[in-house]
Design a protein around this motif. Structure first.
Motif, PDB file in Angstrom:
ATOM      1  N   GLY A 208      -2.217   6.855   6.031  1.00 36.13           N
ATOM      2  CA  GLY A 208      -2.430   6.979   4.594  1.00 36.13           C
ATOM      3  C   GLY A 208      -3.512   6.073   4.050  1.00 36.13           C
ATOM      4  O   GLY A 208      -4.197   6.408   3.088  1.00 36.13           O
ATOM      5  N   GLY A 209      -3.681   4.921   4.632  1.00 40.13           N
ATOM      6  CA  GLY A 209      -4.678   3.972   4.157  1.00 40.13           C
ATOM      7  C   GLY A 209      -5.950   3.956   4.966  1.00 40.13           C
ATOM      8  O   GLY A 209      -6.724   2.994   4.892  1.00 40.13           O
ATOM      9  N   ASP A 210      -6.206   5.000   5.738  1.00 37.01           N
ATOM     10  CA  ASP A 210      -7.398   5.025   6.587  1.00 37.01           C
ATOM     11  C   ASP A 210      -8.696   4.986   5.787  1.00 37.01           C
ATOM     12  O   ASP A 210      -9.717   4.529   6.285  1.00 37.01           O
ATOM     13  N   GLY A 211      -8.662   5.454   4.554  1.00 35.06           N
ATOM     14  CA  GLY A 211      -9.876   5.481   3.747  1.00 35.06           C
ATOM     15  C   GLY A 211     -10.262   4.128   3.192  1.00 35.06           C
ATOM     16  O   GLY A 211     -11.380   3.934   2.743  1.00 35.06           O
ATOM     17  N   GLY A 212      -9.362   3.181   3.163  1.00 38.04           N
ATOM     18  CA  GLY A 212      -9.680   1.842   2.695  1.00 38.04           C
ATOM     19  C   GLY A 212      -9.349   1.596   1.244  1.00 38.04           C
ATOM     20  O   GLY A 212      -8.975   0.498   0.882  1.00 38.04           O
ATOM     21  N   GLY A 213      -9.482   2.554   0.386  1.00 38.86           N
ATOM     22  CA  GLY A 213      -9.166   2.355  -1.023  1.00 38.86           C
ATOM     23  C   GLY A 213     -10.279   1.638  -1.772  1.00 38.86           C
ATOM     24  O   GLY A 213     -11.313   1.274  -1.211  1.00 38.86           O
ATOM     25  N   ILE A 214     -10.077   1.412  -3.059  1.00 38.71           N
ATOM     26  CA  ILE A 214     -11.096   0.801  -3.913  1.00 38.71           C
ATOM     27  C   ILE A 214     -11.307  -0.665  -3.555  1.00 38.71           C
ATOM     28  O   ILE A 214     -12.435  -1.159  -3.519  1.00 38.71           O
ATOM     29  N   LEU A 215     -10.244  -1.375  -3.280  1.00 36.72           N
ATOM     30  CA  LEU A 215     -10.338  -2.812  -3.023  1.00 36.72           C
ATOM     31  C   LEU A 215     -10.590  -3.147  -1.552  1.00 36.72           C
ATOM     32  O   LEU A 215     -10.638  -4.319  -1.187  1.00 36.72           O
ATOM     33  N   GLY A 216     -10.727  -2.132  -0.729  1.00 41.10           N
ATOM     34  CA  GLY A 216     -11.008  -2.388   0.670  1.00 41.10           C
ATOM     35  C   GLY A 216      -9.790  -2.378   1.569  1.00 41.10           C
ATOM     36  O   GLY A 216      -9.909  -2.550   2.763  1.00 41.10           O
ATOM     37  N   PHE A 217      -8.623  -2.231   0.995  1.00 38.46           N
ATOM     38  CA  PHE A 217      -7.421  -2.088   1.816  1.00 38.46           C
ATOM     39  C   PHE A 217      -6.597  -0.933   1.254  1.00 38.46           C
ATOM     40  O   PHE A 217      -6.605  -0.669   0.078  1.00 38.46           O
ATOM     41  N   GLY A 218      -5.923  -0.259   2.134  1.00 40.27           N
ATOM     42  CA  GLY A 218      -5.266   0.980   1.736  1.00 40.27           C
ATOM     43  C   GLY A 218      -3.778   0.873   1.537  1.00 40.27           C
ATOM     44  O   GLY A 218      -3.034   1.762   1.943  1.00 40.27           O
ATOM     45  N   ALA A 219      -3.311  -0.212   0.907  1.00 38.37           N
ATOM     46  CA  ALA A 219      -1.864  -0.387   0.729  1.00 38.37           C
ATOM     47  C   ALA A 219      -1.270   0.721  -0.137  1.00 38.37           C
ATOM     48  O   ALA A 219      -0.190   1.237   0.164  1.00 38.37           O
ATOM     49  N   ILE A 220      -1.962   1.082  -1.199  1.00 37.56           N
ATOM     50  CA  ILE A 220      -1.444   2.150  -2.062  1.00 37.56           C
ATOM     51  C   ILE A 220      -1.503   3.481  -1.324  1.00 37.56           C
ATOM     52  O   ILE A 220      -0.564   4.274  -1.375  1.00 37.56           O
ATOM     53  N   GLY A 221      -2.594   3.718  -0.615  1.00 37.13           N
ATOM     54  CA  GLY A 221      -2.715   4.946   0.168  1.00 37.13           C
ATOM     55  C   GLY A 221      -1.660   5.055   1.245  1.00 37.13           C
ATOM     56  O   GLY A 221      -1.143   6.133   1.514  1.00 37.13           O
ATOM     57  N   GLN A 222      -1.327   3.923   1.861  1.00 34.39           N
ATOM     58  CA  GLN A 222      -0.285   3.940   2.885  1.00 34.39           C
ATOM     59  C   GLN A 222       1.074   4.252   2.280  1.00 34.39           C
ATOM     60  O   GLN A 222       1.863   4.997   2.857  1.00 34.39           O
ATOM     61  N   GLY A 223       1.337   3.681   1.109  1.00 33.09           N
ATOM     62  CA  GLY A 223       2.613   3.973   0.449  1.00 33.09           C
ATOM     63  C   GLY A 223       2.733   5.424   0.047  1.00 33.09           C
ATOM     64  O   GLY A 223       3.763   6.071   0.265  1.00 33.09           O
ATOM     65  N   VAL A 224       1.668   5.944  -0.555  1.00 31.17           N
ATOM     66  CA  VAL A 224       1.675   7.355  -0.952  1.00 31.17           C
ATOM     67  C   VAL A 224       1.749   8.247   0.278  1.00 31.17           C
ATOM     68  O   VAL A 224       2.486   9.238   0.298  1.00 31.17           O
TER      69      VAL A 224
END
Length: 109
Positions: free
Chosen positions: A50-66
């Motif tokens: 889920g967090g493979d894209g990195g996200g806005i801040l450079g880490f994909g914690a929100i993406g991993q949760g979603v």
């Protein structure tokens, strides 16, 4: 006319069945076990990727949760449908293989 064996009955198209209530019970049992197992697997895969894209801040914690929540729900839904369609024996074989892979570290999401 001779009697058919259980193996012969299982091989004839459309001849499967142990009675209405037994078949409904098997479908429910398959749906619950297969759905829960597929939901766990989907959550693991979604959380990992889920967090493979990195996200806005450079880490994909929100993406991993979603990804974990969405993967779990999608896996649950797909597992219920698939395990109801294939029946108890196949469902149990697949769930057993996934559980063994998870416990010995060979499951690669």
């Amino acid at each position: 006319m001779r009697e058919l064996t259980t193996i012969e009955i299982d091989e004839v198209a459309g001849a499967y069945g142990n009675g209405f209530f037994s078949d409904i019970g098997e479908a429910i049992k398959s749906a619950v076990v297969g759905g829960v197992a597929a939901g766990f697997a989907g959550a693991i895969i979604g959380g990992k990727h889920g967090g493979d894209g990195g996200g806005i801040l450079g880490f994909g914690a929100i993406g991993q949760g979603v990804g974990m929540v969405a993967g779990g729900l999608i896996g649950l839904t797909g597992g219920v449908v698939a395990s109801t369609a294939v029946g108890w024996d196949t469902t149990w074989q697949v769930v057993d293989e996934v559980a063994k892979g998870f416990s010995n570290g060979t499951l690669v999401p």
